[in-house]
Write an enzyme that holds these catalytic residues in place. Sequence first.
Site, PDB file in Angstrom:
ATOM      1  N   CYS A  75      65.858  -7.112  84.074  1.00 23.70           N
ATOM      2  CA  CYS A  75      66.161  -5.837  84.744  1.00 23.70           C
ATOM      3  C   CYS A  75      67.441  -5.169  84.255  1.00 23.70           C
ATOM      4  O   CYS A  75      67.458  -3.959  84.017  1.00 23.70           O
ATOM      5  CB  CYS A  75      66.199  -6.017  86.257  1.00 23.70           C
ATOM      6  SG  CYS A  75      67.636  -6.911  86.892  1.00 23.70           S
ATOM      7  N   HIS A 121      69.349  -7.397  91.137  1.00 25.93           N
ATOM      8  CA  HIS A 121      68.411  -6.455  90.533  1.00 25.93           C
ATOM      9  C   HIS A 121      69.073  -5.087  90.391  1.00 25.93           C
ATOM     10  O   HIS A 121      69.772  -4.623  91.297  1.00 25.93           O
ATOM     11  CB  HIS A 121      67.146  -6.338  91.382  1.00 25.93           C
ATOM     12  CG  HIS A 121      66.091  -5.465  90.767  1.00 25.93           C
ATOM     13  ND1 HIS A 121      65.624  -5.661  89.488  1.00 25.93           N
ATOM     14  CD2 HIS A 121      65.418  -4.380  91.246  1.00 25.93           C
ATOM     15  CE1 HIS A 121      64.713  -4.749  89.210  1.00 25.93           C
ATOM     16  NE2 HIS A 121      64.577  -3.951  90.251  1.00 25.93           N
ATOM     17  N   ASP A 136      62.346   2.444  88.380  1.00 26.43           N
ATOM     18  CA  ASP A 136      62.584   1.049  88.029  1.00 26.43           C
ATOM     19  C   ASP A 136      61.647   0.676  86.885  1.00 26.43           C
ATOM     20  O   ASP A 136      60.435   0.876  86.983  1.00 26.43           O
ATOM     21  CB  ASP A 136      62.310   0.177  89.261  1.00 26.43           C
ATOM     22  CG  ASP A 136      62.764  -1.265  89.091  1.00 26.43           C
ATOM     23  OD1 ASP A 136      63.127  -1.655  87.970  1.00 26.43           O
ATOM     24  OD2 ASP A 136      62.743  -2.007  90.095  1.00 26.43           O
TER      25      ASP A 136
END
Length: 282
Positions: A75, A121, A136
Amino acid sequence: MSTTYLPRYLARLGFAGPPRPTLDALADLQRRHLLTFPFENLCLHLPELRAPIRLDHDALVTKIVDGAPGRGGYCFELNTLFARLLVDLGFRMTTGAARVLSHLQPVGADPDRLVLQPLTHMILFVDLDDARYLVDVGFGPRCPMAPIALQHLATVADAAPVLHRLRRGDAGRRAIVLPGEGWYVQVGLPPAPWEDQYFFTEARYFAADYDVLNYYTSTSPDVFSTQCPLWCKPLREGGRIELWGSRFRRYAADETVVDEAKIEGLDALRSVLRDRCGVRVP
């Protein structure tokens, strides 16, 4: 800041020229990015790829944009790189952080009180036409594939039959985990109930913050990314590939498993990556 990387990056995504900063373009970029670059942490688990995870722009371009087929990142890498792309294309955006809620353990005998999770994250916020969207490209096998408006119960059917939505609220009985009010990202596969994926507020985070979070997430033995290899990517025809630890599975669009393999040892991992994921491992 130099934009010499842009033509190569956009070519990997399948764009002939820079798109305009619109919602349609944002959705297209997000989907193409997820279909192009896998969520993976191979540099933490394969000796021949082992290297510290760096978040500076040149390192990300070298590893992901100019890297070998089948390589991506996790991420902090994927969303940091995508954030720079959006800024250079003229989007207005900021970055945030979230607490992952999947597979949490209860505190004592109360199933509604869960162990506090750190911020592991990275997420993006894009502002368009007086609306804010969550974006995302780095949440693994069930990442939202379209921007989600920051509105209570806003829902996107981004990879049918899978749905994603946002739920606004406070932690309730989960206060030990999530003090205060914020947003839950939820995934749904009707008729199954909605499942919480992660929780975030709209607090802004900066590069220095991600350096710390990335170091912890890539080195702590208590974090899933250091415990097992991962390689996940949605498929253009629907469905997804999911390599998680000792298990490989390929899912069709209806979520049925059409291929699977047990992975025992590094040689088996290399074989599955090469033959089923298209990853070129040195």
